[in-house]
Design a protein around this motif. Structure first.
Motif, PDB file in Angstrom:
ATOM      1  N   ILE A   2       0.838  -1.199   0.000  1.00  0.00           N
ATOM      2  CA  ILE A   2       0.000   0.000   0.000  1.00  0.00           C
ATOM      3  C   ILE A   2       0.871   1.247   0.000  1.00  0.00           C
ATOM      4  O   ILE A   2       1.803   1.363   0.801  1.00  0.00           O
ATOM      5  CB  ILE A   2      -0.924   0.008   1.231  1.00  0.00           C
ATOM      6  N   LEU A   4       0.500   5.722  -0.583  1.00  0.00           N
ATOM      7  CA  LEU A   4      -0.355   6.893  -0.757  1.00  0.00           C
ATOM      8  C   LEU A   4       0.541   8.096  -1.002  1.00  0.00           C
ATOM      9  O   LEU A   4       1.636   8.198  -0.435  1.00  0.00           O
ATOM     10  CB  LEU A   4      -1.210   7.151   0.490  1.00  0.00           C
ATOM     11  N   PHE A  24      -3.573   6.751  -4.387  1.00  0.00           N
ATOM     12  CA  PHE A  24      -3.106   5.575  -3.669  1.00  0.00           C
ATOM     13  C   PHE A  24      -3.025   4.354  -4.576  1.00  0.00           C
ATOM     14  O   PHE A  24      -3.593   4.333  -5.677  1.00  0.00           O
ATOM     15  CB  PHE A  24      -4.005   5.288  -2.463  1.00  0.00           C
ATOM     16  N   LEU A  29     -10.633   1.291  -2.706  1.00  0.00           N
ATOM     17  CA  LEU A  29     -11.556   1.979  -1.810  1.00  0.00           C
ATOM     18  C   LEU A  29     -12.988   1.516  -2.016  1.00  0.00           C
ATOM     19  O   LEU A  29     -13.930   2.116  -1.501  1.00  0.00           O
ATOM     20  CB  LEU A  29     -11.433   3.498  -2.001  1.00  0.00           C
ATOM     21  N   VAL A  34     -12.551  -0.497   4.267  1.00  0.00           N
ATOM     22  CA  VAL A  34     -11.405   0.363   3.976  1.00  0.00           C
ATOM     23  C   VAL A  34     -11.803   1.838   4.036  1.00  0.00           C
ATOM     24  O   VAL A  34     -12.907   2.218   3.650  1.00  0.00           O
ATOM     25  CB  VAL A  34     -10.824   0.022   2.588  1.00  0.00           C
ATOM     26  N   VAL A  36      -9.952   6.083   3.834  1.00  0.00           N
ATOM     27  CA  VAL A  36      -8.802   6.976   3.642  1.00  0.00           C
ATOM     28  C   VAL A  36      -9.091   8.258   4.407  1.00  0.00           C
ATOM     29  O   VAL A  36     -10.170   8.844   4.281  1.00  0.00           O
ATOM     30  CB  VAL A  36      -8.555   7.289   2.157  1.00  0.00           C
ATOM     31  N   ASN A  78      -8.497   5.738  -8.087  1.00  0.00           N
ATOM     32  CA  ASN A  78      -7.787   5.504  -6.818  1.00  0.00           C
ATOM     33  C   ASN A  78      -7.346   6.825  -6.186  1.00  0.00           C
ATOM     34  O   ASN A  78      -6.164   7.012  -5.837  1.00  0.00           O
ATOM     35  CB  ASN A  78      -6.581   4.590  -7.027  1.00  0.00           C
ATOM     36  N   HIS A  99      -4.204   5.400   5.001  1.00  0.00           N
ATOM     37  CA  HIS A  99      -5.101   4.253   4.847  1.00  0.00           C
ATOM     38  C   HIS A  99      -5.615   3.863   6.223  1.00  0.00           C
ATOM     39  O   HIS A  99      -4.831   3.723   7.172  1.00  0.00           O
ATOM     40  CB  HIS A  99      -4.327   3.105   4.212  1.00  0.00           C
ATOM     41  N   GLN A 101      -7.542   1.080   8.339  1.00  0.00           N
ATOM     42  CA  GLN A 101      -7.957  -0.320   8.344  1.00  0.00           C
ATOM     43  C   GLN A 101      -9.037  -0.478   9.404  1.00  0.00           C
ATOM     44  O   GLN A 101      -8.761  -0.337  10.588  1.00  0.00           O
ATOM     45  CB  GLN A 101      -6.721  -1.196   8.649  1.00  0.00           C
TER      46      GLN A 101
END
Lengths: 120, 108
Positions: A2, A4, A24, A29, A34, A36, A78, A99, A101
């Motif tokens: 991952i 960004l 990203f 997404l 998920v 951001v 993205n 990101h 989680q």
């Protein structure tokens, strides 16, 4: 993996609108759970949480800045975009996207940040 | 908003020392507490999530504990690269996911 990356203007005049883009890779997404988020850090100061967008387009904003912020996503590109209206010199900061989680309720991967100066 | 208060704001220690940083929430946040490390000019790095779970790749000398309103980050044996700034963050009552004001760890 991952990653960004934040992008946007380095200098903005007071009262203008600031638009920042987070591009990203390594995740989608549109995947359940998920998110951001955007966080900023004025020079020499602490981190400040700004906004978060989830895979289902649920949007959350800092109550103190809610009237000035808009967060959107473009899943096909993205990208996540944060706009801040009516900027002031106190908005001078490094802006990070990260990101989130949902399984761990934490920002586990961060971009390197982009520095924005608000000055006439 | 939930307020997060870290103590101390700064701390001097030596390589090999055991140090503890405290974070207190203004109301109960269960175990929704994260710890980040930030080196100068770099983005924060997640160390601990859910109060005590070690993020993948983080050295085992870092540990977290606590629940409710009181939490601690402990570094069991300080290494030279550990002298930097640490932040706690609550993710229980969002928005916002409030950060603490930071603790700067300095070499004695």
């Amino acid at each position: 993996q991952i990653t960004l990356k934040e992008s946007g203007p380095t200098l903005v005049k007071p009262t203008q609108t600031l638009t920042l883009t987070c591009t990203f890779s390594g995740f989608s997404l549109s995947t359940s759970g998920v998110g951001v988020g955007w966080i900023r850090q004025p020079p020499g100061k602490a981190l400040e949480w700004l906004a978060l967008i989830y895979w289902d387009d649920d949007k959350r904003y800092s109550p103190s800045l809610k009237s000035r912020l808009t967060i959107t996503k473009d899943t096909s590109k993205n990208q996540v975009v944060l706009t801040m209206t009516n900027v002031d010199p106190v908005d001078t900061a490094t802006y990070y996207c990260a990101h989130r989680q949902s399984l761990i309720f934490a920002m586990d991967v961060w971009g390197k940040g982009t520095t924005v100066t608000v000055s006439s | 908003d939930i307020q997060m208060t870290q103590s101390p704001s700064s701390l001097s220690a030596s390589v090999g020392d055991r140090v503890t940083i405290t974070c207190r929430a203004s109301q109960s946040i269960s175990r929704y507490l994260n710890w980040y490390q930030q080196e100068p000019g770099k983005p924060p790095k997640l160390l601990i999530y859910a109060a005590s779970s070690l993020q993948s790749g983080v050295p085992s000398r870092f540990s977290g504990s606590g629940s409710g309103t009181d939490f601690t980050l402990t570094i069991s044996s300080l290494q030279p690269e550990d002298f930097t700034t640490y932040y706690c963050q609550q993710s229980y009552n969002s928005p916002p996911d409030t950060f603490g004001q930071g603790t700067r760890l300095e070499i004695k």
